[in-house]
Design an enzyme around this catalytic site. Structure first.
Site, PDB file in Angstrom:
ATOM      1  CB  THR A  78     -58.822  86.206 -12.421  1.00 43.94           C
ATOM      2  OG1 THR A  78     -58.293  86.799 -13.424  1.00 43.94           O
ATOM      3  CG2 THR A  78     -60.166  85.549 -13.027  1.00 43.94           C
TER       4      THR A  78
ATOM      5  CB  THR B 100     -57.740  82.109 -12.151  1.00 49.36           C
ATOM      6  OG1 THR B 100     -56.812  83.037 -11.795  1.00 49.36           O
ATOM      7  CG2 THR B 100     -57.609  80.990 -11.166  1.00 49.36           C
TER       8      THR B 100
ATOM      9  CG  HIS C  42     -50.243  82.711 -19.429  1.00 53.19           C
ATOM     10  ND1 HIS C  42     -50.449  82.088 -20.991  1.00 53.19           N
ATOM     11  CD2 HIS C  42     -49.743  83.746 -19.874  1.00 53.19           C
ATOM     12  CE1 HIS C  42     -49.809  83.018 -21.640  1.00 53.19           C
ATOM     13  NE2 HIS C  42     -49.586  84.125 -21.079  1.00 53.19           N
TER      14      HIS C  42
HETATM   15  N1  ASP Z   1     -57.053  84.287 -17.082  1.00 50.00           N
HETATM   16  C1  ASP Z   1     -56.877  85.764 -16.736  1.00 50.00           C
HETATM   17  C2  ASP Z   1     -56.315  86.431 -18.081  1.00 50.00           C
HETATM   18  O1  ASP Z   1     -55.681  85.941 -18.482  1.00 50.00           O
HETATM   19  C3  ASP Z   1     -55.917  86.326 -15.643  1.00 50.00           C
HETATM   20  C4  ASP Z   1     -56.011  85.713 -14.430  1.00 50.00           C
HETATM   21  O2  ASP Z   1     -56.688  84.571 -14.192  1.00 50.00           O
HETATM   22  O3  ASP Z   1     -55.129  85.881 -13.334  1.00 50.00           O
HETATM   23  O4  ASP Z   1     -56.790  87.614 -18.364  1.00 50.00           O
END
Ligand code: ASP
Length: 338
Positions: A196, A247, A249
Protein backbone atom coordinates in the site's frame (compact mmCIF):
# COMPACT_ATOMS: atom_id res chain seq x y z
CA UNK A 1 -0.79 47.29 -18.54
CA UNK A 2 2.52 47.20 -20.46
CA UNK A 3 3.97 49.66 -17.91
CA UNK A 4 2.94 47.35 -15.10
CA UNK A 5 4.60 44.36 -16.76
CA UNK A 6 7.84 46.35 -17.36
CA UNK A 7 7.85 47.53 -13.71
CA UNK A 8 7.29 43.93 -12.53
CA UNK A 9 10.19 42.67 -14.69
CA UNK A 10 12.56 45.41 -13.40
CA UNK A 11 11.60 44.67 -9.76
CA UNK A 12 12.12 40.94 -10.29
CA UNK A 13 15.55 41.55 -11.82
CA UNK A 14 16.78 43.76 -8.99
CA UNK A 15 15.42 41.31 -6.41
CA UNK A 16 12.58 43.34 -4.92
CA UNK A 17 10.19 40.62 -6.06
CA UNK A 18 11.18 36.99 -5.92
CA UNK A 19 9.33 34.02 -7.34
CA UNK A 20 8.10 31.46 -6.42
CA UNK A 21 5.81 32.57 -3.69
CA UNK A 22 7.29 31.06 -0.56
CA UNK A 23 9.43 34.03 0.44
CA UNK A 24 7.05 35.39 3.02
CA UNK A 25 5.98 32.01 4.37
CA UNK A 26 7.68 30.52 7.38
CA UNK A 27 7.32 26.76 7.14
CA UNK A 28 10.01 24.55 5.68
CA UNK A 29 8.24 22.11 3.35
CA UNK A 30 8.53 18.36 3.82
CA UNK A 31 7.13 15.34 1.96
CA UNK A 32 7.13 11.95 3.71
CA UNK A 33 5.93 8.80 1.93
CA UNK A 34 5.57 5.05 2.59
CA UNK A 35 5.42 2.04 0.30
CA UNK A 36 3.61 -0.44 2.56
CA UNK A 37 4.20 -2.35 5.78
CA UNK A 38 4.63 -6.12 5.95
CA UNK A 39 6.93 -9.07 5.62
CA UNK A 40 8.60 -7.69 2.48
CA UNK A 41 11.06 -10.25 1.07
CA UNK A 42 14.69 -9.29 0.44
CA UNK A 43 14.16 -9.69 -3.31
CA UNK A 44 11.75 -6.75 -3.35
CA UNK A 45 13.71 -4.32 -1.20
CA UNK A 46 15.88 -2.65 -3.88
CA UNK A 47 13.00 -1.96 -6.26
CA UNK A 48 10.85 -0.58 -3.50
CA UNK A 49 13.59 1.79 -2.34
CA UNK A 50 14.19 2.93 -5.92
CA UNK A 51 10.46 3.59 -6.40
CA UNK A 52 10.21 5.47 -3.11
CA UNK A 53 13.15 7.73 -4.00
CA UNK A 54 11.65 8.57 -7.39
CA UNK A 55 8.20 9.17 -5.94
CA UNK A 56 9.38 11.49 -3.16
CA UNK A 57 11.44 13.43 -5.67
CA UNK A 58 8.46 13.94 -7.98
CA UNK A 59 6.17 15.05 -5.16
CA UNK A 60 8.74 17.32 -3.54
CA UNK A 61 9.16 19.37 -6.72
CA UNK A 62 5.68 20.77 -6.10
CA UNK A 63 6.69 21.91 -2.61
CA UNK A 64 9.98 23.40 -3.79
CA UNK A 65 8.12 25.53 -6.29
CA UNK A 66 5.83 26.99 -3.66
CA UNK A 67 3.08 24.54 -4.53
CA UNK A 68 0.62 23.07 -2.09
CA UNK A 69 0.77 19.93 0.02
CA UNK A 70 -2.26 18.44 -1.73
CA UNK A 71 -0.59 18.45 -5.16
CA UNK A 72 2.58 16.98 -3.63
CA UNK A 73 0.89 14.01 -1.95
CA UNK A 74 -1.25 13.29 -5.01
CA UNK A 75 1.77 13.34 -7.35
CA UNK A 76 3.84 11.08 -5.08
CA UNK A 77 1.01 8.54 -4.77
CA UNK A 78 0.23 8.64 -8.51
CA UNK A 79 3.82 7.69 -9.25
CA UNK A 80 3.61 4.66 -6.94
CA UNK A 81 0.23 3.67 -8.41
CA UNK A 82 2.01 3.29 -11.76
CA UNK A 83 4.91 1.29 -10.29
CA UNK A 84 4.20 -2.43 -10.08
CA UNK A 85 6.47 -2.78 -7.06
CA UNK A 86 3.67 -1.32 -4.97
CA UNK A 87 0.22 -2.63 -4.17
CA UNK A 88 -1.81 0.25 -5.63
CA UNK A 89 -3.09 0.99 -9.13
CA UNK A 90 -1.09 -1.13 -11.59
CA UNK A 91 0.32 -4.08 -9.63
CA UNK A 92 -2.48 -4.22 -7.06
CA UNK A 93 -3.14 -7.56 -5.39
CA UNK A 94 -6.19 -9.55 -6.50
CA UNK A 95 -9.45 -10.55 -4.87
CA UNK A 96 -10.63 -14.17 -4.84
CA UNK A 97 -12.13 -13.74 -8.33
CA UNK A 98 -8.76 -12.56 -9.68
CA UNK A 99 -9.83 -8.92 -10.03
CA UNK A 100 -8.24 -5.66 -8.91
CA UNK A 101 -10.50 -3.70 -6.54
CA UNK A 102 -8.89 -0.58 -5.12
CA UNK A 103 -9.39 1.91 -2.30
CA UNK A 104 -7.94 5.41 -1.81
CA UNK A 105 -8.46 8.51 0.31
CA UNK A 106 -7.07 12.03 0.45
CA UNK A 107 -7.46 14.84 2.97
CA UNK A 108 -6.36 18.46 3.44
CA UNK A 109 -5.64 19.91 6.87
CA UNK A 110 -6.76 23.51 6.28
CA UNK A 111 -10.53 22.83 6.15
CA UNK A 112 -10.69 19.04 6.76
CA UNK A 113 -11.70 18.59 3.12
CA UNK A 114 -11.63 14.91 2.22
CA UNK A 115 -12.51 12.44 -0.52
CA UNK A 116 -12.31 8.66 -0.84
CA UNK A 117 -13.19 5.77 -3.12
CA UNK A 118 -13.67 2.09 -2.38
CA UNK A 119 -13.91 -1.12 -4.43
CA UNK A 120 -13.14 0.75 -7.67
CA UNK A 121 -12.09 -1.17 -10.77
CA UNK A 122 -10.11 -0.21 -13.88
CA UNK A 123 -8.99 3.24 -12.69
CA UNK A 124 -5.25 3.81 -13.08
CA UNK A 125 -5.07 6.49 -10.37
CA UNK A 126 -7.66 5.98 -7.62
CA UNK A 127 -6.01 8.77 -5.61
CA UNK A 128 -6.99 11.33 -8.26
CA UNK A 129 -10.54 9.99 -8.23
CA UNK A 130 -10.57 10.45 -4.43
CA UNK A 131 -9.44 14.05 -4.96
CA UNK A 132 -12.25 14.52 -7.46
CA UNK A 133 -14.75 13.28 -4.86
CA UNK A 134 -13.40 15.92 -2.47
CA UNK A 135 -13.35 18.78 -4.97
CA UNK A 136 -16.34 18.14 -7.22
CA UNK A 137 -19.00 16.44 -5.08
CA UNK A 138 -20.78 17.19 -1.79
CA UNK A 139 -19.82 13.70 -0.53
CA UNK A 140 -16.73 12.06 0.97
CA UNK A 141 -16.88 8.41 -0.20
CA UNK A 142 -17.91 6.78 -3.48
CA UNK A 143 -18.07 3.01 -4.00
CA UNK A 144 -17.81 0.60 -6.93
CA UNK A 145 -19.81 1.34 -10.07
CA UNK A 146 -20.85 4.78 -8.75
CA UNK A 147 -17.21 5.77 -8.42
CA UNK A 148 -16.54 4.64 -11.99
CA UNK A 149 -19.56 6.61 -13.23
CA UNK A 150 -18.25 9.72 -11.45
CA UNK A 151 -14.83 9.22 -13.04
CA UNK A 152 -16.37 8.95 -16.48
CA UNK A 153 -18.48 12.08 -15.99
CA UNK A 154 -15.35 14.06 -15.15
CA UNK A 155 -13.13 12.70 -17.89
CA UNK A 156 -11.03 10.34 -15.74
CA UNK A 157 -10.40 7.44 -18.12
CA UNK A 158 -11.39 3.86 -17.37
CA UNK A 159 -8.64 1.48 -18.46
CA UNK A 160 -9.32 -1.85 -20.18
CA UNK A 161 -10.53 -4.56 -17.78
CA UNK A 162 -7.59 -6.62 -16.55
CA UNK A 163 -4.96 -4.07 -17.58
CA UNK A 164 -3.97 -3.32 -13.96
CA UNK A 165 -3.31 -7.03 -13.29
CA UNK A 166 0.35 -8.08 -13.26
CA UNK A 167 1.90 -11.53 -13.51
CA UNK A 168 3.26 -11.17 -9.97
CA UNK A 169 -0.26 -10.50 -8.67
CA UNK A 170 -1.65 -13.55 -10.52
CA UNK A 171 1.14 -15.75 -9.15
CA UNK A 172 0.53 -14.45 -5.62
CA UNK A 173 -3.17 -15.30 -5.85
CA UNK A 174 -2.35 -18.75 -7.18
CA UNK A 175 0.01 -19.34 -4.25
CA UNK A 176 -2.64 -18.09 -1.86
CA UNK A 177 -5.26 -20.45 -3.28
CA UNK A 178 -2.88 -23.41 -3.34
CA UNK A 179 -1.34 -23.08 0.08
CA UNK A 180 -3.94 -21.03 1.86
CA UNK A 181 -3.07 -17.59 3.09
CA UNK A 182 -2.94 -15.88 6.39
CA UNK A 183 -5.18 -12.87 6.17
CA UNK A 184 -4.35 -11.78 9.68
CA UNK A 185 -0.67 -11.15 9.00
CA UNK A 186 -0.32 -9.66 5.56
CA UNK A 187 2.55 -11.04 3.60
CA UNK A 188 3.46 -13.53 6.29
CA UNK A 189 2.68 -16.55 4.16
CA UNK A 190 2.64 -14.67 0.89
CA UNK A 191 5.77 -12.55 1.05
CA UNK A 192 5.57 -9.52 -1.17
CA UNK A 193 1.81 -9.27 -1.25
CA UNK A 194 2.00 -5.90 0.42
CA UNK A 195 2.87 -2.40 -0.56
CA UNK A 196 0.00 0.00 0.00
CA UNK A 197 1.28 3.52 -0.65
CA UNK A 198 0.83 6.79 1.20
CA UNK A 199 2.13 10.32 1.57
CA UNK A 200 1.92 13.21 4.01
CA UNK A 201 3.16 16.73 3.31
CA UNK A 202 3.51 20.17 4.86
CA UNK A 203 3.85 23.07 2.43
CA UNK A 204 5.52 26.42 2.96
CA UNK A 205 2.15 28.01 3.74
CA UNK A 206 1.73 25.71 6.75
CA UNK A 207 -0.91 23.48 5.14
CA UNK A 208 -0.91 19.71 5.65
CA UNK A 209 -2.27 16.97 3.37
CA UNK A 210 -2.39 13.17 3.48
CA UNK A 211 -3.11 10.51 0.85
CA UNK A 212 -3.26 6.70 0.83
CA UNK A 213 -3.97 4.18 -1.97
CA UNK A 214 -4.16 0.37 -2.01
CA UNK A 215 -5.18 -2.78 -3.82
CA UNK A 216 -5.98 -4.25 -0.41
CA UNK A 217 -5.10 -7.76 0.72
CA UNK A 218 -4.25 -10.66 -1.60
CA UNK A 219 -7.10 -13.19 -1.74
CA UNK A 220 -9.60 -10.85 -0.08
CA UNK A 221 -13.30 -11.51 -0.56
CA UNK A 222 -14.99 -9.76 -3.45
CA UNK A 223 -16.34 -6.36 -2.40
CA UNK A 224 -14.15 -6.01 0.72
CA UNK A 225 -13.40 -2.39 1.69
CA UNK A 226 -10.20 -1.53 3.51
CA UNK A 227 -9.01 0.92 6.14
CA UNK A 228 -7.36 2.87 3.31
CA UNK A 229 -10.64 4.48 2.26
CA UNK A 230 -11.63 5.25 5.87
CA UNK A 231 -10.87 8.73 7.16
CA UNK A 232 -9.35 8.47 10.62
CA UNK A 233 -8.07 4.94 9.95
CA UNK A 234 -6.03 5.03 6.74
CA UNK A 235 -5.70 8.79 6.30
CA UNK A 236 -6.11 11.98 8.30
CA UNK A 237 -4.92 15.59 8.11
CA UNK A 238 -5.69 18.54 10.36
CA UNK A 239 -3.55 21.69 10.35
CA UNK A 240 -4.11 22.06 14.10
CA UNK A 241 -2.43 18.71 14.88
CA UNK A 242 -0.77 16.81 12.03
CA UNK A 243 -1.19 14.41 9.13
CA UNK A 244 -1.05 10.59 9.02
CA UNK A 245 -1.11 7.81 6.40
CA UNK A 246 -1.21 4.18 7.57
CA UNK A 247 -0.56 0.71 6.14
CA UNK A 248 -0.82 -2.86 7.38
CA UNK A 249 -3.60 -5.18 8.45
CA UNK A 250 -6.65 -3.21 7.36
CA UNK A 251 -9.30 -4.69 9.64
CA UNK A 252 -7.05 -4.05 12.64
CA UNK A 253 -6.25 -0.48 11.55
CA UNK A 254 -9.96 0.19 11.02
CA UNK A 255 -10.99 -1.15 14.44
CA UNK A 256 -8.30 0.91 16.14
CA UNK A 257 -8.92 4.04 14.01
CA UNK A 258 -5.16 4.19 13.75
CA UNK A 259 -4.66 7.55 12.03
CA UNK A 260 -6.91 9.54 14.37
CA UNK A 261 -5.51 7.67 17.38
CA UNK A 262 -2.04 8.95 16.47
CA UNK A 263 -3.42 12.47 15.95
CA UNK A 264 -5.08 12.30 19.38
CA UNK A 265 -1.75 11.52 21.03
CA UNK A 266 -0.17 14.53 19.32
CA UNK A 267 -3.10 16.56 20.61
CA UNK A 268 -2.00 15.83 24.17
CA UNK A 269 1.50 17.05 23.42
CA UNK A 270 3.42 14.00 22.20
CA UNK A 271 5.87 14.38 19.34
CA UNK A 272 5.00 12.87 15.95
CA UNK A 273 7.54 10.09 16.50
CA UNK A 274 6.41 9.19 20.03
CA UNK A 275 2.71 9.33 19.11
CA UNK A 276 3.27 7.09 16.07
CA UNK A 277 5.43 4.54 17.89
CA UNK A 278 3.32 4.27 21.06
CA UNK A 279 0.00 4.07 19.20
CA UNK A 280 1.25 1.33 16.86
CA UNK A 281 2.74 -0.67 19.73
CA UNK A 282 -0.48 -0.39 21.73
CA UNK A 283 -2.56 -1.41 18.69
CA UNK A 284 -0.41 -4.47 18.01
CA UNK A 285 -0.45 -5.46 21.70
CA UNK A 286 -4.24 -5.12 21.85
CA UNK A 287 -5.25 -6.66 18.51
CA UNK A 288 -2.28 -8.86 17.72
CA UNK A 289 -1.73 -7.66 14.13
CA UNK A 290 0.90 -5.42 12.64
CA UNK A 291 0.88 -2.09 10.79
CA UNK A 292 2.93 1.00 10.08
CA UNK A 293 2.33 4.73 9.81
CA UNK A 294 3.95 7.94 8.65
CA UNK A 295 3.10 11.13 10.47
CA UNK A 296 3.90 14.84 10.29
CA UNK A 297 3.30 17.21 13.16
CA UNK A 298 1.80 20.62 12.35
CA UNK A 299 5.38 21.94 12.32
CA UNK A 300 6.58 19.27 9.91
CA UNK A 301 8.38 16.98 12.36
CA UNK A 302 8.27 13.42 11.01
CA UNK A 303 7.11 10.28 12.78
CA UNK A 304 7.89 6.90 11.19
CA UNK A 305 7.21 3.54 12.81
CA UNK A 306 6.03 0.00 12.04
CA UNK A 307 5.35 -3.14 14.05
CA UNK A 308 5.65 -5.31 10.91
CA UNK A 309 8.99 -6.70 9.77
CA UNK A 310 9.51 -3.95 7.22
CA UNK A 311 8.00 -0.73 5.87
CA UNK A 312 9.62 1.29 3.10
CA UNK A 313 9.59 5.04 3.67
CA UNK A 314 11.34 8.16 2.39
CA UNK A 315 11.23 11.89 2.96
CA UNK A 316 12.58 15.04 1.37
CA UNK A 317 13.31 18.18 3.34
CA UNK A 318 15.59 20.90 1.98
CA UNK A 319 18.38 19.20 0.10
CA UNK A 320 18.26 16.00 2.11
CA UNK A 321 16.72 12.70 1.12
CA UNK A 322 16.05 10.32 4.02
CA UNK A 323 14.92 6.72 3.58
CA UNK A 324 14.80 3.24 5.08
CA UNK A 325 12.92 -0.06 5.07
CA UNK A 326 14.23 -2.06 8.06
CA UNK A 327 13.89 -1.27 11.74
CA UNK A 328 16.51 1.26 12.90
CA UNK A 329 17.58 1.94 9.32
CA UNK A 330 17.81 5.63 8.42
CA UNK A 331 19.90 6.55 5.39
CA UNK A 332 20.54 10.17 4.44
CA UNK A 333 21.67 11.49 1.07
CA UNK A 334 22.60 15.12 0.56
CA UNK A 335 21.38 16.29 -2.82
CA UNK A 336 22.82 19.12 -4.87
CA UNK A 337 21.17 22.44 -4.15
CA UNK A 338 19.09 23.91 -6.95
N1 ASP B 1 -4.20 -1.69 4.77
C1 ASP B 1 -4.31 -2.36 3.50
C2 ASP B 1 -5.55 -3.22 3.50
O1 ASP B 1 -5.83 -3.84 4.48
C3 ASP B 1 -3.13 -3.21 3.17
C4 ASP B 1 -1.77 -2.62 3.37
O2 ASP B 1 -1.63 -1.54 3.92
O3 ASP B 1 -0.79 -3.25 2.95
O4 ASP B 1 -6.14 -3.36 2.48
Amino acid sequence: MINLIIMFLIMSTIGILTLPFCVSDKMEPILLIHGGAGDIPESRVANKIAGLKKSVDIGFKFLQNGGNALDAVEAAVRYMEDDENFNAGYGSVLNLDGEVEMDASIMVGSNLGAGAVTVVKDIAHPISLARLVMEKTPHVLFAGAGANKLAEEHGIPTVAPGSLVTKAAKDALERFKRKGGDLTEIGHKNPGDVGTVGAVALDCHGNLAAATSTGGINGKMVGRSSDTCMLGSGTYADNDFGAVSTTGHGETIAKYCLAISIIREMGIGKSAQTATKETLENMTKRLNNTAGAITLSKNGDPGIYFTSRRMGWAYRKGNELHYGINHDEHEIECLKSL
